[in-house]
Enzyme design. Structure first.
Site, PDB file in Angstrom:
ATOM      1  N   HIS A 119      -5.578  -4.078  -2.030  1.00  0.00           N
ATOM      2  CA  HIS A 119      -5.315  -2.696  -2.885  1.00  0.00           C
ATOM      3  C   HIS A 119      -5.153  -3.598  -4.263  1.00  0.00           C
ATOM      4  O   HIS A 119      -4.079  -2.912  -5.136  1.00  0.00           O
ATOM      5  CB  HIS A 119      -3.849  -2.065  -2.258  1.00  0.00           C
ATOM      6  CG  HIS A 119      -4.052  -1.348  -1.183  1.00  0.00           C
ATOM      7  ND1 HIS A 119      -4.475  -0.143  -1.094  1.00  0.00           N
ATOM      8  CD2 HIS A 119      -3.767  -1.629   0.109  1.00  0.00           C
ATOM      9  CE1 HIS A 119      -4.572   0.544   0.033  1.00  0.00           C
ATOM     10  NE2 HIS A 119      -4.143  -0.391   0.676  1.00  0.00           N
TER      11      HIS A 119
ATOM     12  N   LYS B  75     -12.444  -0.929  -0.066  1.00  0.00           N
ATOM     13  CA  LYS B  75     -11.791  -0.108  -1.286  1.00  0.00           C
ATOM     14  C   LYS B  75     -12.359   0.050  -2.187  1.00  0.00           C
ATOM     15  O   LYS B  75     -13.417   0.411  -2.632  1.00  0.00           O
ATOM     16  CB  LYS B  75     -10.142  -0.733  -1.065  1.00  0.00           C
ATOM     17  CG  LYS B  75      -9.457  -0.447   0.209  1.00  0.00           C
ATOM     18  CD  LYS B  75      -8.011  -0.928   0.184  1.00  0.00           C
ATOM     19  CE  LYS B  75      -7.375  -0.267   1.524  1.00  0.00           C
ATOM     20  NZ  LYS B  75      -7.701  -0.855   2.623  1.00  0.00           N
TER      21      LYS B  75
ATOM     22  N   SER C 254       0.738  -1.254  -0.075  1.00  0.00           N
ATOM     23  CA  SER C 254      -0.011   0.065  -0.062  1.00  0.00           C
ATOM     24  C   SER C 254       1.002   1.299  -0.007  1.00  0.00           C
ATOM     25  O   SER C 254       0.137   2.441  -0.327  1.00  0.00           O
ATOM     26  CB  SER C 254      -0.973  -0.084   1.317  1.00  0.00           C
ATOM     27  OG  SER C 254      -0.127  -0.085   2.485  1.00  0.00           O
TER      28      SER C 254
END
Lengths: 415, 82
Positions: A218, A249, A190
């Site tokens: 991610h 996310k 990240s």
């Protein structure tokens, strides 16, 4: 009174120490839906200001996507707001099963178990499947939640240098005497936005009879040709034993996460993972919306393609402007500044230019690696990206860092 | 204890320093407070010491302060070797 004046003062001193170290996290309030363009109250009490958001994990723009919001409303109407139960008592609806099945299909895994967050998935997965006599071998830059989960588990653990396959091999040789071995890595890291070379890692796992767990928080939804994740990118979809990922996310942006993988391992999580057993079931509203997200991503790659194009436009623009960005292909783009004060000062000036980005420095990133982390979204328009690049160019010029490499920036500002 | 110092320094360089890191590490270099070694990866160093010198370092002694330099690590080894 249990909370005496002295006790209050001691805690106040702790907070003062955090401030003195420059680690105090200030409050920032968003007065609009999460999107490419948002309204922010910062500093606290200031009038709301319209800025372009380049620091959200809203990779695919689903946080305020009309179709996803509509599905959330439909879920609220048909299944209610909350479950008032953990999953295994009376907290599992048909839609929880449907989402788990759909996530398994999307990620190419055998089974999936929902958690309130990926933080909870990572806190629970290790103690459920690993124990005394086993070893967990982790990349040194894995996410904090994986570290916490590993520490909660009775298995021994060891670490290898970030994405260093030679060092990993050395550790696998060292731990051949253990009952079971598990390699743990992020798919996309990240802070640096780099991709773990899962093809090489899986080769080592095979050679040394070792399981593999990847946190793809991610990556899920946009890495790989059809957005399945880093395992798709490296062509190893059938060679990963466990994936943990988040719905907070790219896959919607609200909350929730999961463990997905080999059916026996997922079943053990269902039986033993404490964050699953002792926390509330995911809200039907989020479950319904996430089902919609998976449906949309399974029908078209339009959004991940848009994100890929946006990432290229931004990376090319920043390079051309003379900013020192870490090379890569992901929508996490670290603008390397090395000096914490410089990172903070530039982020503040970017905000004044209408661009919301944040400076990161030690201990969030290693000492001397301060940076501004930019995150692209499919929701960004070309003009948003161009405005961001232009602002970086203007602010970078002010600080005299355009065209400077690592050595040049450190010579000018130190670390 | 010079042998221990040399062995620990060699291990630290091999285990924690990348070839492209522009860092010179000696026995007084701060390892943890400088971020070269973090609390998570410190476990590798502790396991190395325990295996190589056949000692057990209790958690209360395996603090970031005690592991901060090669010289302080040597003192930990000395303490638990006796």
């Amino acid at each position: 009174m249990a909370y005496s004046t002295a006790t209050r003062q001691a805690f106040a001193d702790d907070i003062a120490t955090i401030k003195e170290k420059g680690l105090f996290k200030e409050k920032r309030f968003i007065c609009s839906p999460q999107a490419a363009e948002i309204e922010v109250e910062y500093p606290e009490g200031a009038a709301c200001k319209k800025v372009l958001n380049f620091c959200a994990n809203n990779y695919l723009g689903f946080s305020s996507h009309p179709g996803v919001a509509e599905a959330a409303h439909a879920g609220l109407d048909s299944r209610g707001f909350g479950m008032s139960s953990v999953r295994f008592i009376c907290g599992t609806q048909d839609i929880h099963r449907e989402l788990q099945d759909n996530v398994s299909t999307f990620l190419g895994m055998e089974d999936t178990l929902l958690f309130p967050s990926c933080m909870d998935a990572n806190a629970g997965v290790f103690e459920a499947i690993m124990g005394k006599g086993d070893v967990i071998i982790a990349d040194r830059l894995i996410h904090a939640s994986l570290i916490d989960g590993i520490r909660l588990c009775s298995a021994e653990y060891d670490t290898f240098k970030h994405m260093d396959m030679k060092h990993l091999k050395k550790k696998l040789v060292l731990h051949q005497d253990k009952r079971r071995r598990l390699i743990v890595t992020d798919g996309v890291f990240s802070m640096d936005g780099d991709l773990c070379p899962l093809d090489e890692l899986c080769d080592l796992a095979d050679e040394f009879d070792t399981m593999v767990l990847v946190d793809d928080s991610h990556a899920s939804g946009f890495i790989g040709k059809t957005g399945r994740g880093v395992h798709e990118h490296f062509g190893v979809m059938d060679r990963i034993d466990l994936i943990t990922t988040t719905f907070g996310k790219a896959l919607g942006g609200a909350s929730g996460g999961c463990v997905s993988g080999r059916s026996e391992l997922v079943e053990l999580c269902r039986q033993k993972a404490r964050p699953y057993l002792f926390s509330n079931s995911l809200s039907p509203v989020i479950v319904s919306a996430t089902i919609k997200v998976i449906e949309l991503l399974s029908s078209t790659t339009e959004l991940r393609d848009r994100l890929e194009a946006n990432t290229k436009r931004f990376r090319d623009g920043m390079t051309e402007a003379g900013l020192n960005i870490r090379p890569g292909v992901t929508p996490i783009v670290p603008v390397m500044l090395y000096n914490a004060k410089l990172a903070n000062d530039m982020a503040r000036d970017m905000y004044a230019e209408g661009i919301y980005v944040i400076g990161f420095f030690f201990p969030v990133v290693p000492e001397g690696q301060a940076r501004i982390r930019v995150q692209l979204s499919a929701a960004h328009e070309d003009e948003h990206i161009d405005k961001c690049v232009a602002a970086f160019k203007k602010v970078g010029e002010k600080y005299g860092i355009l065209g400077l490499d690592k050595k040049g920036i450190i010579e000018k500002y130190g670390t | 204890m010079d042998d221990v110092r040399e062995a620990v320094l060699e291990y630290v360089i091999d285990e924690y320093i990348d070839e492209d890191d522009d860092l010179e590490v000696d026995a007084d270099t701060a390892l943890i407070s400088s971020g070269i070694v973090d609390s998570f990866s410190m476990v590798s160093l502790k396991a190395f010491l325990e295996n190589k010198y056949d000692i057990r370092i209790p958690d209360e002694d395996a603090t970031p302060e005690a592991f901060d330099t090669v010289n302080s690590i040597v003192r930990i080894v000395e303490k638990h070797s006796s």
